[in-house]
Design a protein around this motif. Structure first.
Motif, PDB file in Angstrom:
ATOM      1  N   GLN A  71      -3.187   0.105 -10.895  1.00 61.77           N
ATOM      2  CA  GLN A  71      -2.873  -0.231  -9.422  1.00 61.77           C
ATOM      3  C   GLN A  71      -2.286  -1.552  -8.913  1.00 61.77           C
ATOM      4  O   GLN A  71      -1.496  -1.746  -8.107  1.00 61.77           O
ATOM      5  CB  GLN A  71      -4.383   0.000  -8.605  1.00 61.77           C
ATOM      6  CG  GLN A  71      -4.967   1.456  -8.515  1.00 61.77           C
ATOM      7  CD  GLN A  71      -6.330   1.354  -7.991  1.00 61.77           C
ATOM      8  OE1 GLN A  71      -6.999   0.380  -7.915  1.00 61.77           O
ATOM      9  NE2 GLN A  71      -6.952   2.596  -7.702  1.00 61.77           N
ATOM     10  N   HIS A  85      -8.219   3.520  -2.114  1.00 66.87           N
ATOM     11  CA  HIS A  85      -7.333   3.716  -0.826  1.00 66.87           C
ATOM     12  C   HIS A  85      -8.107   4.089   0.130  1.00 66.87           C
ATOM     13  O   HIS A  85      -7.360   4.124   1.257  1.00 66.87           O
ATOM     14  CB  HIS A  85      -6.195   4.578  -1.418  1.00 66.87           C
ATOM     15  CG  HIS A  85      -6.851   6.147  -1.676  1.00 66.87           C
ATOM     16  ND1 HIS A  85      -7.236   6.190  -2.966  1.00 66.87           N
ATOM     17  CD2 HIS A  85      -6.996   7.148  -1.098  1.00 66.87           C
ATOM     18  CE1 HIS A  85      -7.432   7.500  -2.988  1.00 66.87           C
ATOM     19  NE2 HIS A  85      -7.355   7.899  -2.103  1.00 66.87           N
ATOM     20  N   GLY A 114      -3.395  -4.210   1.051  1.00 61.74           N
ATOM     21  CA  GLY A 114      -2.160  -4.031   0.166  1.00 61.74           C
ATOM     22  C   GLY A 114      -1.638  -2.692   0.312  1.00 61.74           C
ATOM     23  O   GLY A 114      -0.691  -2.402   0.047  1.00 61.74           O
ATOM     24  N   HIS A 115      -2.568  -1.575   0.681  1.00 59.56           N
ATOM     25  CA  HIS A 115      -1.933  -0.248   0.915  1.00 59.56           C
ATOM     26  C   HIS A 115      -1.110  -0.098   2.036  1.00 59.56           C
ATOM     27  O   HIS A 115      -1.063  -0.780   3.284  1.00 59.56           O
ATOM     28  CB  HIS A 115      -3.164   0.760   0.831  1.00 59.56           C
ATOM     29  CG  HIS A 115      -3.834   0.996  -0.387  1.00 59.56           C
ATOM     30  ND1 HIS A 115      -3.406   2.098  -1.191  1.00 59.56           N
ATOM     31  CD2 HIS A 115      -4.812   0.178  -1.078  1.00 59.56           C
ATOM     32  CE1 HIS A 115      -4.046   2.157  -2.309  1.00 59.56           C
ATOM     33  NE2 HIS A 115      -4.780   0.984  -2.297  1.00 59.56           N
ATOM     34  N   ASP A 116      -0.562   1.111   2.273  1.00 59.67           N
ATOM     35  CA  ASP A 116       0.427   1.473   3.397  1.00 59.67           C
ATOM     36  C   ASP A 116      -0.394   1.659   4.707  1.00 59.67           C
ATOM     37  O   ASP A 116      -1.521   2.195   4.565  1.00 59.67           O
ATOM     38  CB  ASP A 116       1.356   2.385   3.320  1.00 59.67           C
ATOM     39  CG  ASP A 116       2.590   2.076   2.208  1.00 59.67           C
ATOM     40  OD1 ASP A 116       3.226   2.836   1.822  1.00 59.67           O
ATOM     41  OD2 ASP A 116       2.529   0.859   2.023  1.00 59.67           O
ATOM     42  N   HIS A 163       5.406  -2.030  -5.662  1.00 60.18           N
ATOM     43  CA  HIS A 163       5.946  -1.609  -4.175  1.00 60.18           C
ATOM     44  C   HIS A 163       6.051  -2.515  -3.201  1.00 60.18           C
ATOM     45  O   HIS A 163       7.078  -2.676  -2.560  1.00 60.18           O
ATOM     46  CB  HIS A 163       4.504  -0.811  -3.731  1.00 60.18           C
ATOM     47  CG  HIS A 163       4.340  -0.372  -2.383  1.00 60.18           C
ATOM     48  ND1 HIS A 163       5.608   0.366  -1.871  1.00 60.18           N
ATOM     49  CD2 HIS A 163       3.468  -0.107  -1.503  1.00 60.18           C
ATOM     50  CE1 HIS A 163       5.300   0.801  -0.552  1.00 60.18           C
ATOM     51  NE2 HIS A 163       4.056   0.274  -0.307  1.00 60.18           N
ATOM     52  N   HIS A 164       5.292  -3.631  -3.372  1.00 57.28           N
ATOM     53  CA  HIS A 164       5.665  -4.561  -2.218  1.00 57.28           C
ATOM     54  C   HIS A 164       6.888  -5.703  -2.623  1.00 57.28           C
ATOM     55  O   HIS A 164       7.616  -6.119  -1.604  1.00 57.28           O
ATOM     56  CB  HIS A 164       4.416  -6.014  -2.057  1.00 57.28           C
ATOM     57  CG  HIS A 164       3.175  -5.166  -1.945  1.00 57.28           C
ATOM     58  ND1 HIS A 164       1.812  -5.547  -2.031  1.00 57.28           N
ATOM     59  CD2 HIS A 164       2.957  -4.372  -0.771  1.00 57.28           C
ATOM     60  CE1 HIS A 164       0.863  -4.687  -1.443  1.00 57.28           C
ATOM     61  NE2 HIS A 164       1.479  -3.951  -0.609  1.00 57.28           N
ATOM     62  N   THR A 189      -0.238   5.746  -1.119  1.00 61.30           N
ATOM     63  CA  THR A 189       0.514   4.892  -1.102  1.00 61.30           C
ATOM     64  C   THR A 189       1.697   4.999  -2.017  1.00 61.30           C
ATOM     65  O   THR A 189       2.777   4.748  -2.332  1.00 61.30           O
ATOM     66  CB  THR A 189       0.024   3.282  -1.209  1.00 61.30           C
ATOM     67  OG1 THR A 189      -0.973   3.074  -0.013  1.00 61.30           O
ATOM     68  CG2 THR A 189       0.950   2.333  -1.117  1.00 61.30           C
ATOM     69  N   MET A 234       1.228  -1.974  -7.064  1.00 59.12           N
ATOM     70  CA  MET A 234       1.386  -2.772  -6.006  1.00 59.12           C
ATOM     71  C   MET A 234       2.340  -3.731  -5.814  1.00 59.12           C
ATOM     72  O   MET A 234       3.037  -3.971  -4.836  1.00 59.12           O
ATOM     73  CB  MET A 234      -0.154  -3.355  -5.414  1.00 59.12           C
ATOM     74  CG  MET A 234      -1.125  -2.181  -4.898  1.00 59.12           C
ATOM     75  SD  MET A 234      -0.460  -1.515  -3.308  1.00 59.12           S
ATOM     76  CE  MET A 234      -1.943  -0.604  -2.891  1.00 59.12           C
TER      77      MET A 234
END
Lengths: 321, 682
Positions: free
Chosen positions: B28, A38, A84-86, B35-36, B60, B32
């Motif tokens: 992970q 991240h 993909g992370h924020d 989350h998405h 995240t 993801m």
């Protein structure tokens, strides 16, 4: 730069560090990499800036790096730590800093990125890290540094930003993450750096802070981050750059600090650790080399103490309209 | 990343690591996807719990959990019995994450976020904090969180002060507790809370911190708290006027530009091309609000109705210790020679305020005499070269003209010094007992300096200086890492000593005959590494600081009368180090030869100089016509020299001073008459 044998403790094994960084970049699936997935954007900034300081930026594929960076950008304009992370202000700065290294700021939609950053300023002048509202003077520094590189400082209320930073000044002359928080070298770097970039260093009591900072040097020659803590190579950056910005660096023993940093190298495999004989990582490799740059160690390019980027990069940005 | 020993990894370890990496990677990826696609099922949320247990730094995932909580709350409605378990679960996840890494920003922030939604007892929070204190009393995340909870629950400052008492009594080596104490105490003192009067409280606090310092003199935990107490004892909150130029009772001859070739005089002659002289006010701390509304000037000098007061500071600051107004003295009609009294009054109306918000309140007035002298326009202007070696006369120490120049008498500010002096004297006695240690010597030196500053009695003034200088010499040997710090302090004490009496100061004063007896102060060859006592030297017109160890002109900005400055043979590394001279508009002659300009790649005054780098000087005038490559290469020389009106400059003996640089200088300072002792073009 000749590479040293393990009997020569006083040499910078630059070639080994370059190799260490390039290999770490490739090992995307190691446990360390996956755990740090991240914050890859920070890692890239640390690794690439170190390469540039050692004049080896040409050993990486600029196009690969730049296209990966752009996959980390969100519709909000901010950048994430990895695809993909924020988005978060931390990684937005690193992204902009890397693009500055490659002189590729022009590929950005500067308006979009600067609006993302400016939008994180709060009423009291402070900055949030992202939409979830964590406030910290680290983010004040990041916003100011980022917008200054993008030449969009006028998008924020600089006066209020400075006011908030000054409200985090402590009675020992240092700065904390929020008003009333304890002085810490990392936060001090952020606050002093932000004040430097906005021409506001007159708010710093240079003698008082200078004494607090110079007393970070321990008997080992290394620097700690707060009173009664252990020395750590990363403070060679945060304490040292702060001392330089307020013109008090002559208050420490520079030779002893240089020796401490060099003693933290892994002379066989490359990389620098927090303390001698500890495990190395990119983070400390960068801060060690950056510290040596500030100590004018031969063979290392000059680094700007406020922007944490090579001086030639910053001068290019600041002096050409 | 910290504190892990370096060791070669064995093949078994590598295999185990690789397996962990694969597992984590798969977690992970799955996370993801959830989350998405905004999936907030029980299963999905549990996955994020697992992820955060392994890796609390995955920011995240914390964001995802907040979205999941908001999603749940939106579906169940406001019933506290339904809301509480959801929030409690979040707090449990945070606690687990903190067990893994009690320094995780993401975890602490998530807890604050949950708490701000209500429904958690703060009693729990304080208990949690006690647990973390025991694990690591210096964990600043925990201390910050404590301040957050205290604010949320309105706990009193007195209660929190008691908490720091408990922490310190448990273990004095807790800087975080001392810090918190300083925050609480300064607030209680400022608000004059019950039982918190400085004159009683400060001496009590000195007692308390002694235990920390005397138990282990090498432990820094109490050092900075003690220094803060000293500052509270020595410095009065309200700003005070330290000095002025012209000073009370002095006389000045004011003349036009040609006066330097006029008849010599024993009194200060101030010459100006603009027909105005600087009125300087020097305060003990930075203040704002100096204006014609707050400072009244009674005089017969015409043309000063709309006087502008300038703070001597960088452009973005509205506050300064030093304020200057330029009083005009030439009227349109020649008036022959005439004496005028000028009376300056301040403190009668409110408005002068320190940057900490305290008012300048003690009314003060001073009176001086100016003698305006007409001069005939002199066609061949004073373009002769200024020498630093020939043409000087020692100032007559007996001459009462010295007193007409300036007064070293402390302005009687009428502040209550008794408890302060008593506290300092008591501390001096204490620290004499610790005179073998570094902190003992350093604190003693500071205490003796403070005592000197507070002493008004001329009979005992100056007694401590020899001891102070010796202490700093001892410290340079005892703590060689900080050698330069003690050297700087030594220079400061030395200059205080020199300026502590007319007799000692006059040994360094000369008159420069070739320029109508300009007042020259010689402080050369004194190993000075720092400039100080400038407030007592405002009358100086020529200053010789050659052959010292100075690396910056910090402090000289107040010397508004300075027209000639010699800094040759010092340790100046860059033009940015001369930034303060941009405020000295009278400066015509500058010698920076034989310094270190151009020798170093690191510029320690890069951000203390107004320029586009610090976003504080954008004026583009004059950049056209300059080679942009050279402006970037010599940016600090450009910005500093451009703002000076030099006639004479010496830069020889610096690495930077090659032909390219010399011709660049001549372009930036076209009115320069002498460069390195030669007329350009020769």
């Amino acid at each position: 730069m000749s590479s040293a044998s393990s009997s020569q403790m006083g040499q910078l094994v630059a070639d080994k560090h370059v190799r260490y960084i390039l290999m770490a970049e490739k090992k995307k699936e190691s446990l360390e990499s996956v755990v740090m997935d991240h914050l890859r954007m920070n890692g890239a900034y640390w690794g690439l800036t170190t390469l540039d300081l050692l004049d080896k930026l040409g050993t990486v594929s600029e196009d690969e790096v730049v296209s990966w960076i752009m996959t980390c950008q969100h519709e909000s304009g901010g950048f994430a730590g990895n695809t993909g992370h924020d988005p978060h202000i931390l990684y937005t700065l690193s992204a902009v800093q890397i693009l500055a290294l490659f002189d590729k700021i022009n590929i950005l939609d500067v308006g979009k990125v600067s609006s993302y950053v400016a939008g994180l300023q709060n009423e009291d002048g402070s900055f949030s890290g992202d939409m979830w509202g964590e406030i910290d003077t680290r983010f004040s520094y990041i916003a100011i540094c980022c917008l200054s590189i993008l030449k969009c400082l006028d998008k924020i209320n600089v006066e209020k930003a400075v006011e908030y930073i000054v409200s985090c000044k402590n009675l020992d002359g240092g700065f904390g993450c929020t008003p009333g928080a304890e002085s810490h070298a990392g936060q001090i770097f952020c606050c002093v750096g932000a004040l430097a970039i906005t021409g506001s260093l007159h708010h710093v009591d240079k003698d008082l802070l200078g004494w607090w900072l110079c007393e970070r040097q321990t008997k080992t020659g290394g620097l700690n981050g707060r009173p009664e803590k252990l020395p750590d190579v990363c403070y060679s950056w945060w304490v040292l750059s702060s001392l330089i910005m307020i013109d008090r660096v002559h208050w420490i023993d520079k030779a002893k600090l240089a020796k401490f940093i060099l003693d933290c190298q892994d002379l066989d495999n490359g990389g620098i650790s927090d303390r001698p004989e500890d495990a190395v990582d990119i983070f400390h490799t960068y801060f060690g080399v950056a510290g040596l740059s500030l100590l004018e160690y031969p063979g290392v390019k000059a680094i700007d103490p406020a922007y944490a980027l090579p001086v030639d990069v910053i001068n290019r940005i600041a002096f050409t309209k | 990343m910290h504190g892990r020993p370096r060791k070669a990894s064995k093949p078994e370890d590598e295999a185990a690591s690789a397996a962990k990496a694969v597992k984590l990677r798969s977690l992970q990826s799955q996370f993801m996807t959830y989350h998405h696609e905004k999936i907030y099922t029980k299963e999905a949320i549990e996955l994020s719990t697992k992820l955060l247990e392994i890796n609390p730094e995955a920011y995240t995932a914390w964001n995802y959990r907040k979205l999941a909580v908001e999603d749940s709350l939106s579906r169940i409605g406001p019933d506290p019995n339904l809301v509480k378990p959801i929030l409690d679960e979040e707090l449990r996840v945070v606690e687990n994450a903190l067990k893994q890494n009690f320094k995780s920003y993401g975890a602490w922030h998530h807890r604050k976020w949950v708490l701000s939604k209500g429904h958690s007892s703060t009693g729990n929070e304080l208990k949690l904090l006690d647990k973390f204190q025991k694990l690591d009393s210096r964990n600043f995340h925990a201390w910050n969180y404590r301040r957050f909870v205290v604010e949320l629950t309105n706990r009193s400052e007195q209660d929190e002060l008691q908490y720091t008492d408990d922490m310190i009594n448990n273990n004095f080596s807790n800087y975080s507790a001392w810090h918190n104490r300083s925050v609480l105490l300064s607030s209680l003192l400022a608000n004059r809370a019950d039982g918190f009067m400085p004159e009683k409280r400060i001496p009590d606090e000195f007692e308390i911190v002694h235990q920390a310092i005397f138990t282990d003199p090498d432990d820094q935990s109490g050092w900075f708290y003690h220094l803060w107490l000293l500052d509270q004892t020595v410095n009065v909150e309200s700003p005070l006027l330290t000095s002025s130029w012209p000073s009370h009772g002095s006389s000045v001859i004011l003349s036009g530009a040609g006066c330097l070739n006029g008849p010599p005089s024993n009194v200060t002659t101030f010459c100006s091309e603009t027909g105005s002289f600087p009125l300087i006010l020097y305060f003990d701390q930075a203040v704002g609000g100096v204006s014609p509304l707050t400072v009244t000037i009674d005089s017969e000098l015409k043309g000063n109705e709309n006087l502008v007061w300038e703070p001597i500071s960088n452009k973005s600051s509205q506050v300064s210790c030093v304020w200057v107004a330029r009083l005009k003295y030439f009227s349109s009609q020649p008036c022959g020679s005439k004496d005028h009294k000028v009376k300056v009054r301040l403190g009668n109306s409110p408005g002068i305020v320190s940057s900490r918000g305290y008012n300048f309140s003690a009314p003060y007035e001073f009176v001086f005499t100016v003698h305006v002298q007409d001069t005939a326009e002199d066609s061949h202007s004073q373009e002769s070269i200024v020498s630093w070696t020939d043409g000087f006369e020692l100032w007559d120490a007996q001459s009462k003209d010295l007193n007409s120049l300036f007064t070293l008498d402390q302005l009687n500010n009428g502040i209550d010094l008794k408890w302060r002096q008593a506290a300092i004297d008591s501390e001096i006695e204490c620290f004499r007992l610790l005179a073998d240690s570094k902190i003992g010597k350093l604190t003693l030196a500071r205490l003796l300096m403070a005592s000197e500053a507070m002493t008004l009695d001329a009979a005992v003034k100056g007694v401590y200086y020899e001891e102070i200088l010796q202490l700093y010499n001892d410290l340079m040997a005892l703590d060689s890492s900080h050698h330069q710090y003690y050297k700087n302090e030594h220079s400061v004490a030395f200059l205080h000593k020199v300026t502590s009496s007319s007799e000692s100061l006059s040994r360094h004063l000369f008159r420069y005959r070739d320029m109508n007896n300009l007042v020259c102060l010689r402080l050369n060859k004194l190993s000075l590494s720092r400039i100080a006592s400038v407030e007592k030297l405002l009358f100086v017109q020529m200053l010789d600081l050659s052959h010292n160890e100075l690396h910056s002109t910090e402090g000289l900005e107040a010397m508004q009368l300075l027209s000639c400055l010699n800094l040759s043979h010092n340790r100046i590394r860059s033009f940015s180090a001369l930034d303060s001279l941009r405020h000295v508009k009278q400066l015509k002659v500058l010698d920076v030869s034989h310094n270190h300009i151009g020798k170093h790649s690191v510029d320690t005054t890069r951000y203390l100089c107004s320029s586009p780098l610090s976003n504080s000087d954008w004026s583009q005038d004059g950049v056209r016509g300059q080679n942009p490559g050279l402006v970037t290469k010599y940016w600090d020389a450009y910005f500093v020299l451009r703002d000076l009106n030099l006639k004479q400059l010496d830069i020889a003996g610096n690495e930077i001073a090659d032909d390219e640089f010399s011709s660049f200088v001549l372009q930036v300072v076209p009115k320069l008459v002498w460069l390195n002792g030669q007329k350009p073009g020769n």
